[in-house]
Every structure is written in structure tokens, then in C-alpha cells.
Design a protein around this motif. Structure first.
Motif, PDB file in Angstrom:
ATOM      1  N   ILE A  13      15.510 -26.520 -40.227  1.00  0.00           N
ATOM      2  CA  ILE A  13      15.391 -27.971 -40.196  1.00  0.00           C
ATOM      3  C   ILE A  13      13.963 -28.414 -40.485  1.00  0.00           C
ATOM      4  O   ILE A  13      13.740 -29.369 -41.233  1.00  0.00           O
ATOM      5  CB  ILE A  13      15.869 -28.514 -38.832  1.00  0.00           C
ATOM      6  CG1 ILE A  13      17.381 -28.290 -38.668  1.00  0.00           C
ATOM      7  CG2 ILE A  13      15.552 -30.004 -38.705  1.00  0.00           C
ATOM      8  CD1 ILE A  13      17.909 -28.633 -37.288  1.00  0.00           C
ATOM      9  N   GLY A  14      12.985 -27.732 -39.914  1.00  0.00           N
ATOM     10  CA  GLY A  14      11.589 -28.118 -40.128  1.00  0.00           C
ATOM     11  C   GLY A  14      11.190 -28.068 -41.582  1.00  0.00           C
ATOM     12  O   GLY A  14      10.534 -28.981 -42.096  1.00  0.00           O
ATOM     13  N   ALA A  15      11.587 -27.004 -42.275  1.00  0.00           N
ATOM     14  CA  ALA A  15      11.266 -26.883 -43.697  1.00  0.00           C
ATOM     15  C   ALA A  15      11.969 -27.967 -44.500  1.00  0.00           C
ATOM     16  O   ALA A  15      11.395 -28.531 -45.439  1.00  0.00           O
ATOM     17  CB  ALA A  15      11.671 -25.495 -44.206  1.00  0.00           C
ATOM     18  N   ALA A  16      13.215 -28.287 -44.137  1.00  0.00           N
ATOM     19  CA  ALA A  16      13.954 -29.335 -44.838  1.00  0.00           C
ATOM     20  C   ALA A  16      13.333 -30.697 -44.603  1.00  0.00           C
ATOM     21  O   ALA A  16      13.270 -31.535 -45.515  1.00  0.00           O
ATOM     22  CB  ALA A  16      15.411 -29.331 -44.389  1.00  0.00           C
ATOM     23  N   VAL A  17      12.858 -30.947 -43.385  1.00  0.00           N
ATOM     24  CA  VAL A  17      12.180 -32.217 -43.083  1.00  0.00           C
ATOM     25  C   VAL A  17      10.916 -32.349 -43.917  1.00  0.00           C
ATOM     26  O   VAL A  17      10.635 -33.404 -44.498  1.00  0.00           O
ATOM     27  CB  VAL A  17      11.859 -32.316 -41.580  1.00  0.00           C
ATOM     28  CG1 VAL A  17      10.907 -33.486 -41.305  1.00  0.00           C
ATOM     29  CG2 VAL A  17      13.131 -32.495 -40.768  1.00  0.00           C
ATOM     30  N   ALA A  18      10.134 -31.281 -43.982  1.00  0.00           N
ATOM     31  CA  ALA A  18       8.904 -31.315 -44.776  1.00  0.00           C
ATOM     32  C   ALA A  18       9.206 -31.615 -46.234  1.00  0.00           C
ATOM     33  O   ALA A  18       8.527 -32.438 -46.871  1.00  0.00           O
ATOM     34  CB  ALA A  18       8.169 -29.979 -44.643  1.00  0.00           C
ATOM     35  N   ALA A  19      10.224 -30.972 -46.781  1.00  0.00           N
ATOM     36  CA  ALA A  19      10.595 -31.195 -48.181  1.00  0.00           C
ATOM     37  C   ALA A  19      11.021 -32.644 -48.407  1.00  0.00           C
ATOM     38  O   ALA A  19      10.642 -33.258 -49.414  1.00  0.00           O
ATOM     39  CB  ALA A  19      11.716 -30.246 -48.579  1.00  0.00           C
ATOM     40  N   ARG A  20      11.784 -33.194 -47.484  1.00  0.00           N
ATOM     41  CA  ARG A  20      12.268 -34.570 -47.642  1.00  0.00           C
ATOM     42  C   ARG A  20      11.106 -35.560 -47.561  1.00  0.00           C
ATOM     43  O   ARG A  20      11.011 -36.491 -48.387  1.00  0.00           O
ATOM     44  CB  ARG A  20      13.300 -34.872 -46.555  1.00  0.00           C
ATOM     45  CG  ARG A  20      13.733 -36.332 -46.481  1.00  0.00           C
ATOM     46  CD  ARG A  20      14.359 -36.820 -47.797  1.00  0.00           C
ATOM     47  NE  ARG A  20      14.673 -38.239 -47.730  1.00  0.00           N
ATOM     48  CZ  ARG A  20      15.867 -38.716 -47.362  1.00  0.00           C
ATOM     49  NH1 ARG A  20      16.837 -37.889 -47.014  1.00  0.00           N
ATOM     50  NH2 ARG A  20      16.069 -40.019 -47.335  1.00  0.00           N
ATOM     51  N   LEU A  21      10.229 -35.393 -46.595  1.00  0.00           N
ATOM     52  CA  LEU A  21       9.111 -36.325 -46.443  1.00  0.00           C
ATOM     53  C   LEU A  21       8.175 -36.264 -47.643  1.00  0.00           C
ATOM     54  O   LEU A  21       7.669 -37.294 -48.098  1.00  0.00           O
ATOM     55  CB  LEU A  21       8.353 -36.020 -45.150  1.00  0.00           C
ATOM     56  CG  LEU A  21       9.137 -36.225 -43.851  1.00  0.00           C
ATOM     57  CD1 LEU A  21       8.300 -35.775 -42.662  1.00  0.00           C
ATOM     58  CD2 LEU A  21       9.568 -37.682 -43.684  1.00  0.00           C
ATOM     59  N   ALA A  22       7.952 -35.060 -48.156  1.00  0.00           N
ATOM     60  CA  ALA A  22       7.109 -34.918 -49.347  1.00  0.00           C
ATOM     61  C   ALA A  22       7.778 -35.554 -50.559  1.00  0.00           C
ATOM     62  O   ALA A  22       7.123 -36.217 -51.369  1.00  0.00           O
ATOM     63  CB  ALA A  22       6.810 -33.447 -49.604  1.00  0.00           C
ATOM     64  N   ASP A  39       3.456 -20.898 -45.608  1.00  0.00           N
ATOM     65  CA  ASP A  39       2.914 -20.840 -46.972  1.00  0.00           C
ATOM     66  C   ASP A  39       4.015 -20.947 -48.013  1.00  0.00           C
ATOM     67  O   ASP A  39       3.832 -21.549 -49.085  1.00  0.00           O
ATOM     68  CB  ASP A  39       2.119 -19.544 -47.166  1.00  0.00           C
ATOM     69  CG  ASP A  39       0.774 -19.555 -46.462  1.00  0.00           C
ATOM     70  OD1 ASP A  39       0.300 -20.662 -46.122  1.00  0.00           O
ATOM     71  OD2 ASP A  39       0.207 -18.474 -46.247  1.00  0.00           O
ATOM     72  N   GLU A  40       5.178 -20.361 -47.717  1.00  0.00           N
ATOM     73  CA  GLU A  40       6.291 -20.441 -48.655  1.00  0.00           C
ATOM     74  C   GLU A  40       6.762 -21.882 -48.826  1.00  0.00           C
ATOM     75  O   GLU A  40       7.052 -22.324 -49.947  1.00  0.00           O
ATOM     76  CB  GLU A  40       7.445 -19.566 -48.166  1.00  0.00           C
ATOM     77  CG  GLU A  40       7.164 -18.074 -48.250  1.00  0.00           C
ATOM     78  CD  GLU A  40       8.297 -17.240 -47.700  1.00  0.00           C
ATOM     79  OE1 GLU A  40       9.311 -17.836 -47.268  1.00  0.00           O
ATOM     80  OE2 GLU A  40       8.182 -16.006 -47.690  1.00  0.00           O
ATOM     81  N   VAL A  41       6.829 -22.619 -47.723  1.00  0.00           N
ATOM     82  CA  VAL A  41       7.228 -24.028 -47.801  1.00  0.00           C
ATOM     83  C   VAL A  41       6.182 -24.831 -48.570  1.00  0.00           C
ATOM     84  O   VAL A  41       6.503 -25.649 -49.437  1.00  0.00           O
ATOM     85  CB  VAL A  41       7.438 -24.613 -46.392  1.00  0.00           C
ATOM     86  CG1 VAL A  41       7.700 -26.126 -46.461  1.00  0.00           C
ATOM     87  CG2 VAL A  41       8.593 -23.922 -45.685  1.00  0.00           C
ATOM     88  N   ALA A  42       4.914 -24.571 -48.270  1.00  0.00           N
ATOM     89  CA  ALA A  42       3.838 -25.316 -48.924  1.00  0.00           C
ATOM     90  C   ALA A  42       3.798 -25.035 -50.423  1.00  0.00           C
ATOM     91  O   ALA A  42       3.559 -25.942 -51.237  1.00  0.00           O
ATOM     92  CB  ALA A  42       2.500 -24.970 -48.284  1.00  0.00           C
ATOM     93  N   SER A  43       4.048 -23.794 -50.806  1.00  0.00           N
ATOM     94  CA  SER A  43       3.995 -23.451 -52.226  1.00  0.00           C
ATOM     95  C   SER A  43       5.193 -23.997 -52.993  1.00  0.00           C
ATOM     96  O   SER A  43       5.129 -24.180 -54.211  1.00  0.00           O
ATOM     97  CB  SER A  43       3.923 -21.924 -52.397  1.00  0.00           C
ATOM     98  OG  SER A  43       5.096 -21.300 -51.905  1.00  0.00           O
ATOM     99  N   ALA A  44       6.276 -24.279 -52.284  1.00  0.00           N
ATOM    100  CA  ALA A  44       7.494 -24.764 -52.938  1.00  0.00           C
ATOM    101  C   ALA A  44       7.504 -26.271 -53.139  1.00  0.00           C
ATOM    102  O   ALA A  44       8.331 -26.781 -53.908  1.00  0.00           O
ATOM    103  CB  ALA A  44       8.721 -24.353 -52.131  1.00  0.00           C
TER     104      ALA A  44
END
Length: 264
Positions: A13-22, A39-44
Motif C-alpha cells: 500500500i505504501g508504494a502504491a500511495v507514493a506512486a499515486r501522489l507522485a 530505492d526501487e520505488v524511487a527509481s520507478a
């Protein structure tokens, strides 16, 4: 331009939230104890930055919030998503396991809120805690997790009561969501003979849910984004249940449902 901090932002959920907000145009800092998934989330995703920190450590979170404000100039939204296990009955939970579960599921949110409140007050921002359907109901042998997620709702209400003139604080209670943590639980069900494979396990645990399926992390992220955004400007101290309708099911009547035992 809004700046957000998401704890437990490396997976699920945290990674999905970050992707949506970005994707919505925000600058997002994802935090957690393990750098690699962050780092994987940030690079994606563009506009996402990884800053590892233990959300239960007050000093670490204080430094993190200060770094975020120094880097971006303000902090407009915080998502307290860090959490963990706590799977045993009260009678079988050791002191160490109890402390570990409450640290993971409650202390992380408390510390994150305490260390970020002043920055949120300055920006007129919003705080969202990710609880669980376990914050409203009790599942078998999940005492630490259930108590922590219940208490998390009290934390949100206390923030709203005491700081609500400057900060909005709300909670979401997801049901089953396809995350690495939930996948582990499905594998336990498979190993115990309750399902043939992970897909069958998800079908089993959601067969009495009106939508008959688990959520995707992105579906929870959309609700979190709503609570952080201007359309939720008058939503304060609320608990928004996002469980496919599981909480409306009257369990004692399932025996009268001729389809209750059928897979979807």
C-alpha cells in the motif's frame, strides 16, 4: 506543489500511495527501515525520493521531517503506513512479541504524527493513518495486530480533537489487499491445507465479501489521495472503511445463504 511523507513506503500500500501522489504532481518522500525497496520505488517514479528511517524512532523521525522541510520548504501530507505482524492469541503472546507488534502497528504512527505535527500545522496539512479491518473487528489469533490497529483509530481521533483546527487527521481501514504481507498469509493458508494455491486462498478469504475479491494496492492509494486532497477539506477524524463491503456482512446469517460456501 505539495510535499508528502509516506512511511512503510517500500512495498504494498505504501508504494502504491507514493506512486499515486507522485502521479498527481506531488513530491513524495518514502521512508522505511530497509533502503533497497525504497530505492526501487524511487527509481520507478519521478518525484519520489527515498529517505530510510525507523518510524518508531523519535530521533530518526525528527531528523527525517527536518530534512524533508529543508529540502522542499514544507510538509503538506503524511501517510502513516508502517506496520507489521502480531499473530497469536493473547494467551500465547510473549512480552517481546507484544511490544514488537505495538511498536510496528501503533508506535510508528504515534511517533510519525508527533514529529510531523508542527510542520503539518504550519502548512495546514493532512495526516492519514493506514489501519485495517482488524481495527474494527477481531480475527483469530491476531491479538497484537488487532489491538494495535484498534488503537490507531484512537490516535487519529486524538490528533483530530487536539490539532484539528490546523491539521486534518483521518484513517483508512482496508480489508484484504494483494500485498507481500497478505501473500505471506495466503501461503500459510495453503500450507495448512485450506487452499490449493495463493489464488485459491484469496478466493477463500473473500468468498463472503460482497465484491468477492481482494483490493489492489492502487485502490487503497486512491482513497488515501482523496483524504489528503482538497475534496476532503471538511473530512476530519473519520474512519473510511475500504474492504469491498466485508464490514457490512452479518456473520451469524451466513448459514442461511445458500451460496455462502461457494467460491466466486
Amino acid at each position: 506543489m505539495s510535499t508528502y511523507l509516506v512511511t512503510g513506503g517500500g512495498t504494498g500500500i505504501g508504494a502504491a500511495v507514493a506512486a499515486r501522489l507522485a502521479a498527481d504532481g506531488g513530491d513524495v518522500v518514502v521512508s522505511g527501515r530497509r533502503r533497497e525497496p525504497l530505492d526501487e520505488v524511487a527509481s520507478a517514479h519521478q518525484r519520489v525520493v527515498a529517505m530510510p528511517a525507523d518510524a518508531a524512532d523519535g530521533a530518526a523521525m525528527g531528523r527525517l521531517v527536518a530534512d524533508v522541510v529543508e529540502l522542499y520548504g514544507s510538509l503538506d501530507g503524511v501517510v502513516a503506513n508502517a506496520g507489521g505482524h502480531g499473530y497469536d492469541s493473547v494467551g500465547d503472546t510473549s512480552d517481546e512479541a507484544w511490544r514488537s507488534s505495538l511498536d510496528a502497528n501503533l508506535t510508528t504512527a504515534f511517533v510519525t504524527a508527533r514529529e510531523s505535527l508542527r510542520a503539518l500545522e504550519r502548512s495546514g496539512g493532512a495526516f492519514v493513518a493506514v489501519s485495517s479491518l482488524a481495527g474494527l473487528r477481531a480475527a483469530p489469533e491476531t491479538a497484537g495486530y488487532t489491538v494495535g490497529k484498534h488503537a490507531l483509530l484512537g490516535l487519529v481521533r486524538s490528533i483530530a480533537r487536539d490539532h484539528g483546527h490546523r491539521v486534518r487527521a483521518n484513517a483508512v481501514c482496508p480489508g484484504w489487499v494483494r500485498t507481500p504481507m497478505a501473500d505471506e498469509e495466503m501461503r500459510v493458508l495453503v500450507e495448512g491445507g485450506g487452499a490449493a494455491d495463493v489464488e485459491a486462498a484469496y478466493a477463500t478469504v473473500t468468498r463472503d465479501v460482497p465484491l468477492r475479491r481482494p483490493a489492489a494496492p492502487e485502490e487503497i492509494a486512491g482513497v488515501v489521495a482523496f483524504l489528503l486532497g482538497p475534496d476532503a477539506a471538511y473530512v476530519q477524524g473519520a474512519t473510511l472503511v475500504v474492504d469491498g463491503g466485508a464490514h457490512i456482512v452479518d456473520v451469524p446469517t451466513l448459514a442461511f445463504d445458500g451460496k455462502a460456501g461457494d467460491a466466486p
